[in-house]
Design a protein around this motif. Structure first.
Motif, PDB file in Angstrom:
ATOM      1  N   ALA B  22     -31.651 -14.797   5.503  1.00 45.73           N
ATOM      2  CA  ALA B  22     -30.458 -14.332   4.788  1.00 45.73           C
ATOM      3  C   ALA B  22     -29.197 -14.595   5.599  1.00 45.73           C
ATOM      4  O   ALA B  22     -28.137 -14.825   5.052  1.00 45.73           O
ATOM      5  CB  ALA B  22     -30.570 -12.849   4.475  1.00 45.73           C
ATOM      6  N   LEU B  23     -29.351 -14.564   6.918  1.00 45.58           N
ATOM      7  CA  LEU B  23     -28.227 -14.900   7.800  1.00 45.58           C
ATOM      8  C   LEU B  23     -28.760 -15.821   8.885  1.00 45.58           C
ATOM      9  O   LEU B  23     -29.826 -15.592   9.446  1.00 45.58           O
ATOM     10  CB  LEU B  23     -27.660 -13.652   8.479  1.00 45.58           C
ATOM     11  N   THR B  47     -23.805  -9.311   1.541  1.00 45.17           N
ATOM     12  CA  THR B  47     -24.158  -7.901   1.704  1.00 45.17           C
ATOM     13  C   THR B  47     -24.987  -7.697   2.971  1.00 45.17           C
ATOM     14  O   THR B  47     -24.832  -6.703   3.691  1.00 45.17           O
ATOM     15  CB  THR B  47     -24.922  -7.399   0.465  1.00 45.17           C
ATOM     16  N   THR B  48     -25.822  -8.681   3.252  1.00 45.36           N
ATOM     17  CA  THR B  48     -26.644  -8.597   4.461  1.00 45.36           C
ATOM     18  C   THR B  48     -25.752  -8.516   5.707  1.00 45.36           C
ATOM     19  O   THR B  48     -25.961  -7.678   6.589  1.00 45.36           O
ATOM     20  CB  THR B  48     -27.573  -9.818   4.540  1.00 45.36           C
ATOM     21  N   LEU B  49     -24.740  -9.385   5.754  1.00 48.61           N
ATOM     22  CA  LEU B  49     -23.844  -9.387   6.915  1.00 48.61           C
ATOM     23  C   LEU B  49     -23.119  -8.046   7.046  1.00 48.61           C
ATOM     24  O   LEU B  49     -23.039  -7.464   8.131  1.00 48.61           O
ATOM     25  CB  LEU B  49     -22.833 -10.531   6.781  1.00 48.61           C
ATOM     26  N   LEU B  50     -22.649  -7.548   5.898  1.00 43.00           N
ATOM     27  CA  LEU B  50     -21.936  -6.278   5.905  1.00 43.00           C
ATOM     28  C   LEU B  50     -22.845  -5.137   6.384  1.00 43.00           C
ATOM     29  O   LEU B  50     -22.430  -4.272   7.153  1.00 43.00           O
ATOM     30  CB  LEU B  50     -21.453  -5.992   4.476  1.00 43.00           C
ATOM     31  N   SER B  51     -24.081  -5.164   5.920  1.00 45.31           N
ATOM     32  CA  SER B  51     -25.021  -4.094   6.268  1.00 45.31           C
ATOM     33  C   SER B  51     -25.298  -4.095   7.762  1.00 45.31           C
ATOM     34  O   SER B  51     -25.428  -3.025   8.387  1.00 45.31           O
ATOM     35  CB  SER B  51     -26.346  -4.276   5.524  1.00 45.31           C
ATOM     36  N   ILE B  52     -25.385  -5.306   8.338  1.00 46.12           N
ATOM     37  CA  ILE B  52     -25.637  -5.398   9.779  1.00 46.12           C
ATOM     38  C   ILE B  52     -24.420  -4.922  10.561  1.00 46.12           C
ATOM     39  O   ILE B  52     -24.531  -4.143  11.514  1.00 46.12           O
ATOM     40  CB  ILE B  52     -26.040  -6.840  10.169  1.00 46.12           C
ATOM     41  N   LEU B  57     -28.495  -1.979   8.743  1.00 44.62           N
ATOM     42  CA  LEU B  57     -29.598  -2.921   8.795  1.00 44.62           C
ATOM     43  C   LEU B  57     -29.623  -3.533  10.189  1.00 44.62           C
ATOM     44  O   LEU B  57     -28.573  -3.829  10.755  1.00 44.62           O
ATOM     45  CB  LEU B  57     -29.350  -4.008   7.729  1.00 44.62           C
ATOM     46  N   ALA B  58     -30.827  -3.661  10.715  1.00 43.29           N
ATOM     47  CA  ALA B  58     -30.941  -4.242  12.050  1.00 43.29           C
ATOM     48  C   ALA B  58     -31.076  -5.760  11.927  1.00 43.29           C
ATOM     49  O   ALA B  58     -31.785  -6.268  11.061  1.00 43.29           O
ATOM     50  CB  ALA B  58     -32.161  -3.670  12.758  1.00 43.29           C
ATOM     51  N   ALA B  59     -30.372  -6.462  12.801  1.00 44.49           N
ATOM     52  CA  ALA B  59     -30.470  -7.918  12.808  1.00 44.49           C
ATOM     53  C   ALA B  59     -31.818  -8.319  13.409  1.00 44.49           C
ATOM     54  O   ALA B  59     -32.386  -7.602  14.237  1.00 44.49           O
ATOM     55  CB  ALA B  59     -29.338  -8.517  13.622  1.00 44.49           C
ATOM     56  N   THR B  60     -32.340  -9.452  12.981  1.00 50.26           N
ATOM     57  CA  THR B  60     -33.575  -9.959  13.566  1.00 50.26           C
ATOM     58  C   THR B  60     -33.306 -10.504  14.975  1.00 50.26           C
ATOM     59  O   THR B  60     -34.088 -10.322  15.903  1.00 50.26           O
ATOM     60  CB  THR B  60     -34.162 -11.080  12.681  1.00 50.26           C
ATOM     61  N   GLU B 216     -16.019 -18.321   4.838  1.00 51.68           N
ATOM     62  CA  GLU B 216     -16.935 -18.642   3.745  1.00 51.68           C
ATOM     63  C   GLU B 216     -18.370 -18.531   4.215  1.00 51.68           C
ATOM     64  O   GLU B 216     -18.685 -18.795   5.376  1.00 51.68           O
ATOM     65  CB  GLU B 216     -16.644 -20.052   3.225  1.00 51.68           C
ATOM     66  N   ILE B 217     -19.218 -18.163   3.307  1.00 48.58           N
ATOM     67  CA  ILE B 217     -20.627 -18.065   3.664  1.00 48.58           C
ATOM     68  C   ILE B 217     -21.445 -18.754   2.575  1.00 48.58           C
ATOM     69  O   ILE B 217     -21.225 -18.538   1.379  1.00 48.58           O
ATOM     70  CB  ILE B 217     -21.054 -16.591   3.872  1.00 48.58           C
ATOM     71  N   VAL B 218     -22.330 -19.627   2.995  1.00 49.27           N
ATOM     72  CA  VAL B 218     -23.222 -20.330   2.072  1.00 49.27           C
ATOM     73  C   VAL B 218     -24.616 -20.328   2.694  1.00 49.27           C
ATOM     74  O   VAL B 218     -24.777 -20.724   3.857  1.00 49.27           O
ATOM     75  CB  VAL B 218     -22.748 -21.781   1.837  1.00 49.27           C
ATOM     76  N   ASP B 219     -25.578 -19.845   1.951  1.00 46.84           N
ATOM     77  CA  ASP B 219     -26.971 -19.816   2.422  1.00 46.84           C
ATOM     78  C   ASP B 219     -27.114 -19.202   3.810  1.00 46.84           C
ATOM     79  O   ASP B 219     -27.846 -19.707   4.659  1.00 46.84           O
ATOM     80  CB  ASP B 219     -27.544 -21.237   2.448  1.00 46.84           C
ATOM     81  N   GLY B 220     -26.367 -18.149   4.045  1.00 49.62           N
ATOM     82  CA  GLY B 220     -26.509 -17.428   5.300  1.00 49.62           C
ATOM     83  C   GLY B 220     -25.754 -18.028   6.468  1.00 49.62           C
ATOM     84  O   GLY B 220     -25.841 -17.528   7.585  1.00 49.62           O
TER      85      GLY B 220
END
Ligand code: ATP
Ligand code: MG
Lengths: 372, 229
Positions: B22-23, B47-52, B57-60, B216-220
């Motif tokens: 996702a990122l 949303t994934t970036l914002l959550s981290i 949300l914990a980053a991998t 900009e963000i595209v495909d993570g």
């Protein structure tokens, strides 16, 4: 507190209905317990509240005083058993009496004055000190058994003056008079003038110092032919009527004790489901699980407290209406009952607590798929 | 001064056998008081970036520093406290507690922290709602508010703990264009007035004009950074 109280304030009807339902159910529990207690007291109050720690019946009597006689030889043998301090005759019989101007049934308990078998719950007046005196039950005061009134055994039998009032000493749902054994004998002779000797129905026993009631009863059963010795509690529990009344009430009461926590548990589970997205949001903006769980438990506590208050109110009012059943408002059993119900309700609300603990705050970012 | 510093952040969702990235090596810095628009299509990882960044949300892999603290090392409890005290959120869908009034939806932030604000908190909530044009709506429940009003209450809620960073996830997606523009204007004014940094996620390029900078963000993958204005 903030969350718990504001939510209740915005859903007064919902929480009000639940508290009302809990109140009604707890009231029914209290009322039935009181009725049960009252009924049992009316059946065997006289046995429970007489002073003999052990009672010895005829072996054939099936724990029923009514059909029991003790022979002089048995009486002697009983008195000789180790651990028996005092053993003295106790007579029980139902008579037709004239009380307060009307004819009614009454049960006479004759005991030897100063010996075991005396009523223990005297609240007014005194114990009999000679012949033709009696202690009557508080419940029957208004029916011609009040202090100073004279009750006459029919037809033309002895006249007995009520000199004391005791609480909860009814027997077989009838008025009771505790008299001197001689008075009991003369009442018996009214009915059966030719009788040579009047045998006692049972032997009441005071234990010797340091003796144990159950052990003494056991020893009497082992050593004396044809008798059944029971501790006072065994005599109460084993009385005909008591055990069947008790077991049918216990089933109903058990169901009520189950229903209350089920209703509250389900209610809080549903409410928790319904506000899952709000709870998830709160977790996401930094609410600790603990905060949300305590809000839930505070609500359970409040609902149960309000419910209990409603129940106490109904209970006090309702018991006014059934006072002639010998049922009284008792505060401690009521408080105890509501505490038991509270603990049960808290334990079923743990299902809702578990849902709260499982909330994933990340679900707030999608909004969809907010699951519990 | 950097408020948010994400370095080489990778987020992989395991779903069944497939790994969804996702990122991918996302690196992003947001300065004090800076408004960054994060623009990308659906499913790109916004949303994934914002959550981290917000400690949900914990980053991998990778490192996430917010206000000088490395939150990638935090445990659940610390993250809860971090979210309560250090960031503001405006989510994509549910933002308000339905059984609390507009004012109480702000106050709840203070209550969650132990209610230290006391009477001052109440005054502050009123004032903030006033600023957001909701002075006459403080006692209304969310169900009695329009979509735009609800969104403004959510903004107030996000600002109430005076965070250094506010994260907006598509704050205008439920609003019509005109209302959306008004809300964006309001967000910009509020952030600038408080010198608060913000990331505003959007898939609508028109909204980027309210930001200082667009990522900009595209495909993570984070891409071309273009300063707005
Ligand atoms: N919990 C999850 N489990 C598995 N995959 C997920 C999960 N959450 C998100 N994804 C996937 O990660 C990718 C990025 O999702 P994300 O929600 O960050 O996108 P987005 O840019 O916010 O999209 P939108 O604009 O639709 O909100 C998507 O492919 C999504 O399917
Ligand atoms: Mg999204």
């Amino acid at each position: 507190m903030f969350l718990a109280l504001h939510e209740i304030r915005r859903a007064k009807v919902r929480f009000g209905l639940l508290s009302g339902a809990v109140g009604l159910l707890v009231f029914l529990i209290l009322f039935q317990q009181a009725l049960l207690g009252g009924l049992i007291n009316q059946f065997i109050g006289a046995i429970e509240h007489q002073s003999g720690e052990v009672l010895v019946y005829n072996g054939q009597a099936r724990k029923n005083l009514e059909g029991s006689i003790i022979l002089p030889a048995q009486e002697e043998a009983i008195a000789a058993v180790e651990g028996v301090g005092e053993a003295s005759p106790l007579g029980e019989a139902t008579f037709t009496v004239m009380a307060g101007g009307s004819v009614t049934d009454a049960v006479l308990f004759g005991y030897v004055l100063g010996k075991p078998g005396a009523p223990t719950t005297l609240i007014e007046g005194r114990l009999p000190e000679g012949p033709n005196e009696a202690v009557a039950s508080e419940k029957d005061r208004d029916d011609g058994f009040d202090l100073g009134e004279v009750v006459q055994v029919q037809p033309d039998g002895v006249s007995i003056t009520v000199v004391g009032i005791a609480r909860d000493i009814n027997y077989s749902v009838s008025p009771v008079l505790f008299t001197d054994f001689a008075t009991y004998e003369s009442a018996k002779r009214t009915r059966n003038p030719d009788a040579e000797t009047i045998l006692p129905s049972a032997i009441a026993i005071h234990l010797a110092p340091g003796a144990n009631a159950a052990e003494v009863a056991q020893r009497i059963n082992d050593e004396v032919e044809g008798v059944q010795a029971l501790t006072r509690q065994q005599a109460v529990d084993g009385s005909p009527g008591v055990s069947s009344v008790r077991s049918s009430f216990v089933i109903i009461l058990g169901l009520f004790y189950l229903v209350v926590p089920l209703v509250t548990g389900l209610f809080f589970l549903i409410v928790t489901f319904q506000k899952a997205s709000a709870l998830t949001l709160l977790r996401a903006i930094g609410a600790r699980s603990r905060t949300l769980v305590s809000a839930l438990l505070i609500q359970v506590l409040l609902v149960m407290a309000v419910g209990s208050l409603i129940a106490f109110g109904l209970y006090a009012v309702a018991l006014q209406g059934v006072q002639n059943l010998g049922v009284r408002v008792e505060v401690m059993p009521a408080v105890y009952t509501s505490l038991v119900v509270l603990v049960l309700a808290l334990s079923t609300s743990l299902v809702a607590v578990r849902r709260v603990l499982r909330l994933d705050p990340l679900a707030a970012t999608t909004g969809v798929g907010v699951h519990l | 001064m950097t408020v948010l510093d994400m370095r080489d952040v990778r987020k992989v969702y395991r779903s069944g056998d497939a790994d969804i990235v996702a990122l991918d090596h996302a690196t992003l810095q947001v300065d004090h008081g800076e408004i960054v628009a994060l623009l990308g299509p659906s499913g790109s990882g916004k949303t994934t970036l914002l959550s981290i960044a917000g400690g949900l949300l914990a980053a991998t892999e990778g490192k996430v520093m917010v206000g000088g603290h490395d939150i990638s090392e935090y445990d659940g409890k610390q993250l809860t406290e971090f979210r309560r005290n250090n960031v503001g959120f405006v989510f994509q869908s549910v933002n308000l507690v339905p059984f609390l009034t507009a004012e109480e939806n702000l106050l709840v932030v203070d209550e969650l922290g132990g209610g230290k604000g006391g009477k001052g908190a109440k005054a502050r909530a009123r004032q903030l709602l006033e600023e957001l044009g909701l002075g006459h709506r403080t006692r209304n429940l969310p169900s009695q508010l329009s979509g735009g009003e609800r969104q403004r209450v959510a903004i107030g809620r996000a600002l109430f703990n005076n965070p250094r960073l506010v994260l907006f996830d598509e704050p205008t997606s439920a609003l019509d264009t005109k209302l959306g523009a008004q809300v964006m204007e309001l967000i910009r004014n509020e952030m600038k007035a408080r010198d608060t940094a913000a990331i505003i996620v959007t898939h609508d390029r028109r909204m980027t004009e309210y930001a200082d900078r667009t990522v900009e963000i595209v495909d993570g993958r984070l891409g071309a950074e273009a300063p707005a204005h």
